[in-house]
Design an enzyme around this catalytic site. Structure first.
Site, PDB file in Angstrom:
ATOM      1  N   ALA A   1      35.279 -66.339 -49.000  1.00 16.23           N
ATOM      2  CA  ALA A   1      33.923 -66.544 -48.496  1.00 16.23           C
ATOM      3  C   ALA A   1      33.992 -66.681 -46.986  1.00 16.23           C
ATOM      4  O   ALA A   1      35.063 -66.848 -46.412  1.00 16.23           O
ATOM      5  CB  ALA A   1      33.284 -67.783 -49.111  1.00 16.23           C
ATOM      6  N   LYS A   2      32.854 -66.612 -46.357  1.00 16.00           N
ATOM      7  CA  LYS A   2      32.769 -66.861 -44.919  1.00 16.00           C
ATOM      8  C   LYS A   2      31.330 -67.213 -44.608  1.00 16.00           C
ATOM      9  O   LYS A   2      30.395 -66.819 -45.326  1.00 16.00           O
ATOM     10  CB  LYS A   2      33.176 -65.633 -44.102  1.00 16.00           C
ATOM     11  CG  LYS A   2      33.832 -65.986 -42.778  1.00 16.00           C
ATOM     12  CD  LYS A   2      35.240 -66.563 -42.983  1.00 16.00           C
ATOM     13  CE  LYS A   2      35.912 -66.811 -41.643  1.00 16.00           C
ATOM     14  NZ  LYS A   2      37.305 -67.264 -41.839  1.00 16.00           N
TER      15      LYS A   2
END
Length: 426
Positions: free
Chosen positions: A115-116
């Site tokens: 994720a980011k």
């Protein structure tokens, strides 16, 4: 080691990190002969959030900020990835960074997907109160997906352990009890891990050492150039300096410094604490960030932002080995040029994985409420980084491909295998 050569493409592909990440994935997918459905599923994120939220500024005005959180894959476990505060943050950048995190976690055998997140802002232009207000409101907006078993943020460019403390506190206030495992990279006082701040830079230094061993190169006295003197670059530079390397140049957002005889890195760190920048360090020549990349050296560590080494400057890079401390600093077109010139590139998803490895350690410690010593963390980190390098090097030798392709093959293969075992719901 032979290097696979990609088909040249238009230079403008380098301008978009998401196109770059997808192209890298496509290369690995072709090598693995992934079925079309698997390839289509892994080629895009599972979740994408875009939020627009107001923040009251110190002067009483209200300003609307745009933030993102992208969860690329949940196949191997909860998603893991940093939060970036930078004016250039946009959805395509966050998508790319989330995808790279998926392969990085899989490559290092961590039980995470990638994720980011990020907010388009300049944190240096915000007061401490404004930064806290922005962070708490952003954390509130993405709290519907955050959680120690769903999505676990961490620091990235423009954020730090204080930002993580505010995020953890905000989430905990919503739940009515403290949830330290919801973020990593926190201060030690509220459940952070010993060695977390140094982890990415320490991992980079380990990989430089392993690459030197594999290539039969010495470390002592060898010239090293480091672009970026934040948490990653400064720690890597200091540890390589302590290992006997001659760190000849470093830089930050304001510019760089160069001394062919080698910089006194502890003195540079003191200068940064006193002035806020490496610029004007006594006895060093000023260089731009662009010039720094082209300086003669054995090891080049780009540890700033993505897209630094491109088709435009790759032909002028004089390093023998590039160890990617940043995410996506080398474009696919540059990879082609560097491969033809015999430059070894150790990819980001291996080279800078130390941060997520120790984030994993922090998460485990928080869940167990049992904490390890820094010596134990450093020992475990070293073992994981060395094993990761050895796996990638062996595959690259066996398949006669670049280290990047080998790393992507291993990462993508692990996620694809897990997806096949889990099946497609319903």
């Amino acid at each position: 080691m032979d290097r696979d050569v990609l088909t040249p493409t238009a230079p403008h592909v380098s301008d978009n990190p998401w196109a770059m990440a997808q192209r890298q994935f496509d290369q690995a997918a072709e090598r693995l002969a992934l079925k079309r459905g698997l390839r289509e599923y892994l080629r895009v994120p599972e979740w994408e959030f875009t939020v627009h939220f107001p923040v009251k500024m110190d002067d009483g005005t209200v300003r609307v900020f745009t933030g993102y959180r992208v969860m690329h894959s949940t196949v191997l476990g909860p998603t893991k990835g940093g939060i970036r505060y930078h004016p250039r943050v946009d959805l395509d950048e966050v998508r790319a960074l989330a995808m790279w995190m998926t392969w990085k976690c899989a490559l290092m055998h961590l039980p995470y997907g990638g994720a980011k997140g990020g907010v388009a802002c300049d944190p240096h232009r915000l007061s401490p109160r404004e930064l806290e207000a922005l962070t708490r409101r952003y954390a509130t907006e993405i709290a519907i997906i955050m959680g120690p078993k769903s999505d676990i943020p961490a620091p990235d460019v423009g954020t730090n352990e204080q930002v993580m403390a505010w995020m953890m506190d905000t989430y905990s206030m919503h739940r009515g009890y403290s949830v330290p495992a919801v973020v990593t990279g926190k201060p030690l006082a509220i459940g952070g891990s010993a060695g977390r701040r140094e982890a990415t830079g320490r991992g980079v230094s380990i990989i430089v050492r392993e690459a030197a061993r594999a290539l039969g190169l010495p470390l002592a006295g060898e010239p090293v150039v480091v672009q970026g003197f934040g948490n990653v670059g400064s720690v890597a530079a200091r540890l390589l300096h302590e290992a006997g390397c001659r760190v000849v140049a470093v830089s930050d957002v304001h510019g760089g410094i160069y001394h062919p005889g080698g910089l006194d890195i502890p003195a540079v760190e003191r200068h940064v604490r006193a002035t806020g920048s490496v610029v004007a360090f006594p006895g060093a020549e000023p260089v731009t960030n662009a010039e720094l990349l082209e300086l003669p050296c054995t090891f080049l560590v780009p540890a700033a932002l993505e897209g630094q080494i491109t088709w435009q400057n790759a032909g002028r890079i004089r390093a023998r080995v590039i160890v990617e401390g940043a995410n996506g600093p080398t474009t696919p077109e540059a990879d082609e040029i560097l491969a033809r010139r015999g430059v070894t590139v150790v990819p980001d998803i291996l080279a800078n994985a130390g941060g997520v490895v120790v984030s994993y350690f922090e998460w485990v410690q928080d869940l167990q409420s049992f904490f390890w010593s820094e010596e134990e963390i450093t020992r475990r980190l070293e073992a994981i980084m060395v094993r990761g390098f050895q796996r990638i090097w062996a595959l690259a030798e066996a398949e006669r491909v670049s280290l990047r392709t080998a790393a992507l093959i291993l990462g993508v293969q692990r996620v694809a295998a897990a997806l096949m075992r889990r099946g497609i719901y319903p």
